[in-house]
Enzyme design. Structure first.
Site, PDB file in Angstrom:
ATOM      1  N   SER A 147      38.023  26.838  40.290  1.00  0.00           N
ATOM      2  CA  SER A 147      38.148  28.270  40.607  1.00  0.00           C
ATOM      3  C   SER A 147      37.583  28.722  41.936  1.00  0.00           C
ATOM      4  O   SER A 147      37.786  29.872  42.317  1.00  0.00           O
ATOM      5  CB  SER A 147      37.505  29.099  39.503  1.00  0.00           C
ATOM      6  OG  SER A 147      38.393  29.211  38.434  1.00  0.00           O
ATOM      7  N   LYS A 168      31.467  37.761  43.045  1.00  0.00           N
ATOM      8  CA  LYS A 168      32.404  37.634  41.930  1.00  0.00           C
ATOM      9  C   LYS A 168      31.860  38.408  40.726  1.00  0.00           C
ATOM     10  O   LYS A 168      30.653  38.346  40.443  1.00  0.00           O
ATOM     11  CB  LYS A 168      32.588  36.150  41.588  1.00  0.00           C
ATOM     12  CG  LYS A 168      33.635  35.885  40.512  1.00  0.00           C
ATOM     13  CD  LYS A 168      33.896  34.392  40.338  1.00  0.00           C
ATOM     14  CE  LYS A 168      34.981  34.124  39.314  1.00  0.00           C
ATOM     15  NZ  LYS A 168      35.253  32.688  39.126  1.00  0.00           N
ATOM     16  N   SER A 222      40.024  31.154  39.361  1.00  0.00           N
ATOM     17  CA  SER A 222      39.764  32.500  38.924  1.00  0.00           C
ATOM     18  C   SER A 222      39.068  33.376  39.961  1.00  0.00           C
ATOM     19  O   SER A 222      39.067  34.598  39.798  1.00  0.00           O
ATOM     20  CB  SER A 222      38.895  32.460  37.669  1.00  0.00           C
ATOM     21  OG  SER A 222      37.651  31.844  37.931  1.00  0.00           O
TER      22      SER A 222
HETATM   23  N1  GLN Z   1      41.960  27.140  36.062  1.00  0.00           N
HETATM   24  C1  GLN Z   1      40.975  26.526  35.231  1.00  0.00           C
HETATM   25  C2  GLN Z   1      40.912  27.236  33.914  1.00  0.00           C
HETATM   26  O1  GLN Z   1      41.700  28.073  33.701  1.00  0.00           O
HETATM   27  C3  GLN Z   1      39.648  26.534  35.917  1.00  0.00           C
HETATM   28  C4  GLN Z   1      39.003  27.847  35.934  1.00  0.00           C
HETATM   29  C5  GLN Z   1      37.659  27.853  36.579  1.00  0.00           C
HETATM   30  O2  GLN Z   1      37.327  26.961  37.360  1.00  0.00           O
HETATM   31  N2  GLN Z   1      36.862  28.843  36.225  1.00  0.00           N
HETATM   32  O3  GLN Z   1      40.125  26.968  33.084  1.00  0.00           O
END
Ligand code: GLN
Length: 483
Positions: free
Chosen positions: A173, A74, A149
């Site tokens: 995410s 990532k 994400s």
């Molecule tokens: N979707 C959540 C956010 O937008 C979690 C994102 C994540 O786990 N990095 O914050």
């Protein structure tokens, strides 16, 4: 011989039986990346280096546990000498002088980092639509989001390009994109994997973890990713078990907590049916279902959306155009340098979070929002502690539905925030949790979430592996069931 859709375990066997050379594995990865260019899963490739590493392994074989295994990283992890953008314009020219501990751990175990995957900007999002580098397409359908994400990592594994990828999970995410792309993704206990060299979003919630086709492969990766690291003050100094050891323990008599406070009626009937069928499968494997209560669960999303923005507003203050990354042209003075750099460099969602975070931390509102959210967070954690006194794992659906269309959540950020309804509580409580594929609806995968007690990744991997031994949902690919 192809490596497409193969697991780590498959590739290890192919390599050890000399059915394929290390160089051939890596060359095929790049061929698959190019064939799947339309997915937009990768931001930066590491082709020359990776091929050199593979050729070196062919010349001098190694017995490292993951020797020659291709992995996509990532783009949130610093990688020495390899551009690291975190999905943002503000870091689009950033080349780190060091690698994150978890990247080093994987590479020291023999993994070859083939490239950096696309992601929501600074990991804020659930659809990969906030990336500065454009949407990622879900391999399961042309206009579908891969989740976020860690959307690029999930898409790369789901398309069979690589057997494994790294992800990070602050509120879901790893698990939500794993679910939407039909793969297995695990967020470990907070502190299991060093955060050193991970670009911070919300430091008390962020945790790296493996994304792969199977629970068994996640165990192999986790064995190498975890370490105690003095460079991260929240890194746990606890025994790290061999996560493969417990994979096959019988589920007979083990207890699965079913959260009676979750109202499944807001979900699609078909999604609920798939979830209930999976629970029946676990029962047929010998496990018992036990009703549990997590009375404060419904407060998870609002609590998260105070705590996470608060921490991000502080963490992202370092991006000011002075030390690294994008710098605005011709500012008149220092203040204009900050303002212009940040206005140009951050996208809308990141700006929204910084604004909310600064607000909830401000002197007049701290007690009403931030302090209150921390108190509720403790209540949520206490709920889990008492539930785990009598059960082995907790199960919920991973998401409310299957992959949705790009652009379909419109301009209301709350709709997107609700994507993490079932995943966020594990981050607030610091608990390990995993999503595994458990069905298919209109040729789109669904996932079931398995949450474990503190430090008990072994149990969730055990449940996941036993399920995958008796079902074949994890074998489905966008091209149909794999033989
Ligand atoms: N979707 C959540 C956010 O937008 C979690 C994102 C994540 O786990 N990095 O914050």
């Amino acid at each position: 011989m192809t490596i497409k859709y193969k697991t780590i375990k498959d590739i290890k066997i192919m390599l050890s039986q000399k059915e394929i050379s290390n160089a051939e594995v890596i060359q095929e990865v790049y061929k698959l990346i190019k064939e799947n260019n339309h997915l937009n899963a990768f931001v930066t490739l590491n082709e020359d280096n990776s091929i050199k590493k593979a050729e070196a392994l062919d010349n001098k074989p190694s017995n490292l546990p993951l020797a020659g295994i291709p992995i996509a990283q990532k783009d949130l992890f610093c990688t020495k000498g390899l551009r690291t953008t975190c999905g943002s314009k503000i870091l689009d020219n950033f080349v780190p002088p060091y690698s994150a501990t978890v990247i080093k751990n994987l590479e020291n175990a023999g993994c070859i980092s083939v490239g950096k995957t696309n992601m929501d900007e600074f990991a804020m999002g659930s659809s990969n639509e906030t990336s500065n580098f454009g949407n990622v397409q879900n391999p399961w359908g042309e206009n579908l989001v891969p989740g976020g994400s860690s959307g690029g990592s999930a898409a790369a594994v789901a398309a069979g390009i690589v057997p494994a990828a790294s992800g990070t999970d602050t509120g879901g995410s790893i698990r939500q994109p794993a679910s939407l792309c039909g793969i297995t993704g695990l967020k470990p206990t907070y502190g299991r994997i060093s955060r050193w060299g991970m670009i911070a979003f919300a430091s008390s919630l962020d945790q790296a973890g493996p994304m792969a086709r199977t629970a068994e492969d996640c165990a192999l990766l986790l064995n190498e990713m975890c370490s105690h690291d003095e460079k991260d003050t929240t890194s746990l100094n606890e025994d790290i078990p061999n996560f493969e050891e417990n994979l096959n323990s019988p589920l007979k008599g083990k207890k699965i907590g079913i959260v009676k406070d979750i109202d499944l009626s807001s979900l699609d009937d078909d999604v609920v049916k798939i979830y209930e069928d999976s629970l029946k499968e676990f029962v047929s494997l010998g496990a018992n279902l036990v009703d549990i209560s997590l009375p404060n669960l419904s407060l998870s999303v609002p609590t998260y959306y105070v705590v996470a923005p608060a921490e991000c507003s502080s963490n992202l203050s370092r991006f000011d155009g002075v030390k690294f990354g994008h710098r605005s042209n011709n500012p008149k003075n220092l203040e204009e340098l900050y303002v212009q750099t940040r206005s140009e460099g951050f996208g809308d969602e990141v700006k929204r979070r910084i604004l909310i975070g600064s607000y909830v931390l401000s002197a007049g509102y701290y007690d009403a929002y931030y302090k209150k959210a921390q108190q509720v967070r403790r209540l949520i954690k206490n709920d889990f502690d008492s539930a785990f006194s009598d059960i082995d794992v907790i199960m919920t659906p991973t998401t409310r539905g299957t992959a949705f269309e790009i652009g379909s959540k419109g301009s209301d950020p709350i709709q997107m925030y609700l994507e993490d309804l079932f995943t966020i509580s594990a981050n607030l409580a610091g608990l390990p949790a995993m999503s595994i594929p458990n069905g298919n609806l209109d040729n789109k995968p669904t996932g079931i979430q398995i949450i474990g007690n503190f430090l008990d990744e072994s149990s969730i991997l055990n449940f996941g592996h036993m399920f995958q031994k008796s079902t074949n949902w994890h074998m489905y690919t966008p091209e149909g069931a794999k033989q």
